[in-house]
Scaffold this active site. Structure first.
Site, PDB file in Angstrom:
ATOM      1  CG  ASP A  34     -94.570  45.475  50.663  1.00 15.57           C
ATOM      2  OD1 ASP A  34     -93.686  46.342  50.600  1.00 15.57           O
ATOM      3  OD2 ASP A  34     -95.228  45.258  51.701  1.00 15.57           O
ATOM      4  NE  ARG A  56    -101.587  46.987  40.214  1.00 15.53           N
ATOM      5  CZ  ARG A  56    -102.829  47.076  39.752  1.00 15.53           C
ATOM      6  NH1 ARG A  56    -103.396  48.268  39.645  1.00 15.53           N
ATOM      7  NH2 ARG A  56    -103.518  46.006  39.402  1.00 15.53           N
ATOM      8  CE  LYS A 147     -94.902  45.563  54.686  1.00 12.68           C
ATOM      9  NZ  LYS A 147     -94.709  46.789  53.915  1.00 12.68           N
ATOM     10  CD  GLU A 188     -93.656  47.511  58.402  1.00 12.00           C
ATOM     11  OE1 GLU A 188     -93.791  46.623  57.546  1.00 12.00           O
ATOM     12  OE2 GLU A 188     -93.706  48.719  58.138  1.00 12.00           O
ATOM     13  CD  GLU A 190     -95.081  52.862  59.547  1.00 14.74           C
ATOM     14  OE1 GLU A 190     -95.459  52.010  58.722  1.00 14.74           O
ATOM     15  OE2 GLU A 190     -94.843  54.048  59.242  1.00 14.74           O
ATOM     16  CE  LYS A 230     -90.515  47.940  56.358  1.00 21.22           C
ATOM     17  NZ  LYS A 230     -90.529  47.644  54.940  1.00 21.22           N
ATOM     18  CB  SER A 301     -86.904  47.186  55.113  1.00 23.20           C
ATOM     19  OG  SER A 301     -87.984  46.603  54.399  1.00 23.20           O
ATOM     20  CE1 TYR A 364     -95.445  50.934  52.066  1.00 31.31           C
ATOM     21  CE2 TYR A 364     -95.719  48.657  51.437  1.00 31.31           C
ATOM     22  CZ  TYR A 364     -94.997  49.814  51.396  1.00 31.31           C
ATOM     23  OH  TYR A 364     -93.837  49.880  50.703  1.00 31.31           O
TER      24      TYR A 364
HETATM   25  P1  13P Z   1     -91.811  53.228  53.801  1.00 32.02           P
HETATM   26  O1  13P Z   1     -90.309  53.056  53.740  1.00 32.02           O
HETATM   27  O2  13P Z   1     -92.372  53.977  52.645  1.00 32.02           O
HETATM   28  O3  13P Z   1     -92.273  53.729  55.138  1.00 32.02           O
HETATM   29  O4  13P Z   1     -92.452  51.778  53.634  1.00 32.02           O
HETATM   30  C1  13P Z   1     -91.824  50.663  54.085  1.00 32.02           C
HETATM   31  C2  13P Z   1     -92.831  49.597  54.322  1.00 32.02           C
HETATM   32  O5  13P Z   1     -92.673  48.508  53.832  1.00 32.02           O
HETATM   33  C3  13P Z   1     -93.986  49.872  55.193  1.00 32.02           C
HETATM   34  O6  13P Z   1     -94.663  48.691  55.486  1.00 32.02           O
END
Ligand code: 13P
Length: 364
Positions: A34, A56, A147, A188, A190, A230, A301, A364
């Protein structure tokens, strides 16, 4: 006293739980494909390919049309909006191609990170406006999960309590809206690997962030059985001078998760976060071999760690399609084994697979 009016019918709950369980059924993980148009620009520039809509599409076609046995390794694919409506060369929509293989479609619904004023460079994630309508449309168009990525940073002064609270709350709002529309939210939060912090510090921050996330999900009456988490694996900062074994990383990761993630959550699907392909697979395997009790599926993921070798093999040339697909299948199969704790790392070092995929302050 807090009060909950019924938010979901038993049928809605069952549908959400079934979707979540299907995505993480044994040996399965998620392909995160994504990348936004901007992130694709970075990936394609690295291999000397122009970032056009057609390039793409062609690249995503390589992933979507991988041979049938991919359905034994990949339970869900996360799309970017553009890709959800693209077709293969023969006109078949990508979404139909993956559904034929019993792979569920996910959709990135956040609209990216924005600064949080008054913090030391911290962010929140936007995209709540119109989210219910977008989710309803995506569901009609075949998506079953979504997500939303929030980002937290480790430094001497971060993550701040404001960033932890704000990101937890926005994730919970997103999750609640998804569930109202029959979409399983992947939550997620992160924590970036940037910095020289050690493993302990990452574990501590991960625990604080995840406990805030689960408090917010509870406050928002989110049905945990119909969600996936995630998270980052608990790893030392990218510039930490101390090296840790995969077993140490696994113990820190599983310990942090056991302290914060309720067993009601069906699956935890790690992002790869700039680890090399091989490192991410080895760490996922160690996590699954960790002797502590693990009440959830622990799988992948991955974005970069599933795609880097395939991208490198393709390099924009049609004649490389087969090798690129072979590379993708290889990583998918190895990560599937790692999600079962059955991966045996090869003794010969595979150059590309051991290359770091770290990107500073990753968007991202
Ligand atoms: P990476 O596995 O490259 O960290 O990306 C996963 C993802 O979806 C980040 O939002």
């Amino acid at each position: 006293m807090t009060f909950q009016a019924p938010a979901l019918t038993p049928e809605q709950k069952k549908e959400l739980n079934d979707i979540g369980l299907q995505i993480v059924s044994p040996g399965m993980g998620i392909l995160a494909a994504d990348e936004s148009v901007g992130s694709m620009a970075k990936r394609l520039t690295q291999i000397g390919v122009e970032n056009t809509e057609e390039n793409r599409r062609y690249y995503r076609q390589i992933l979507m049309t991988a041979e049938d046995r991919v359905k034994n390794f990949i339970g869900g694919i996360i799309f970017f909006h553009e890709t959800l409506y693209q077709n293969a060369d023969d006109g078949t929509p990508f979404i139909n191609i993956i559904k034929e293989k019993n792979i569920l479609a996910g959709i990135k619904v956040d609209k990216g990170v924005v600064p949080l004023a008054g913090t030391n460079g911290e962010t929140t994630t936007q995209g709540l406006d119109g989210l219910a309508e977008r989710c309803a449309q995506y569901k009609k168009d075949g998506a079953d999960f979504a997500k939303w990525r929030c980002v937290l940073k480790i430094s001497a002064t971060t993550p701040s309590s404001l960033a932890i609270m704000e990101n937890a709350n926005v994730l919970a709002r997103y999750a609640s809206i998804c569930q109202q529309n029959g979409i399983v939210p992947i939550v997620e939060p992160e924590i970036l690997p940037d910095g020289d912090h050690d493993l302990k510090r990452c574990q501590y921050v991960t625990e604080k962030v995840l406990s805030a996330v689960y408090k917010a999900l509870s406050d928002h009456h989110v049905y945990l059985e119909g969600t996936l988490l995630k998270p980052n694996m608990v790893t030392p900062g990218h510039s930490c001078p101390t090296k840790y074994t995969p077993e140490e990383i696994a113990t820190a990761t599983v310990t942090a998760l056991r302290r914060t993630v309720p067993p009601a959550v069906p699956g935890i699907t790690f992002l790869s976060g700039g680890q090399s392909e091989e490192e991410a697979t080895i760490n996922l395997n160690a996590i699954n071999k960790c002797p502590l009790p693990k009440p959830w599926a622990l799988t992948f993921s991955f974005g970069r760690a599933l795609q880097a070798s395939a991208l490198n093999a393709w390099r924009g040339e049609k004649e490389n399609l087969q090798v690129a697909q072979d590379e993708f299948m290889k990583r998918a199969e190895m990560n599937s084994l790692a999600s079962l704790g059955q991966y045996e790392p090869s003794t010969e070092s595979d150059g590309a697979a051991s290359q770091s995929l770290y990107i500073e302050n990753h968007a991202y």
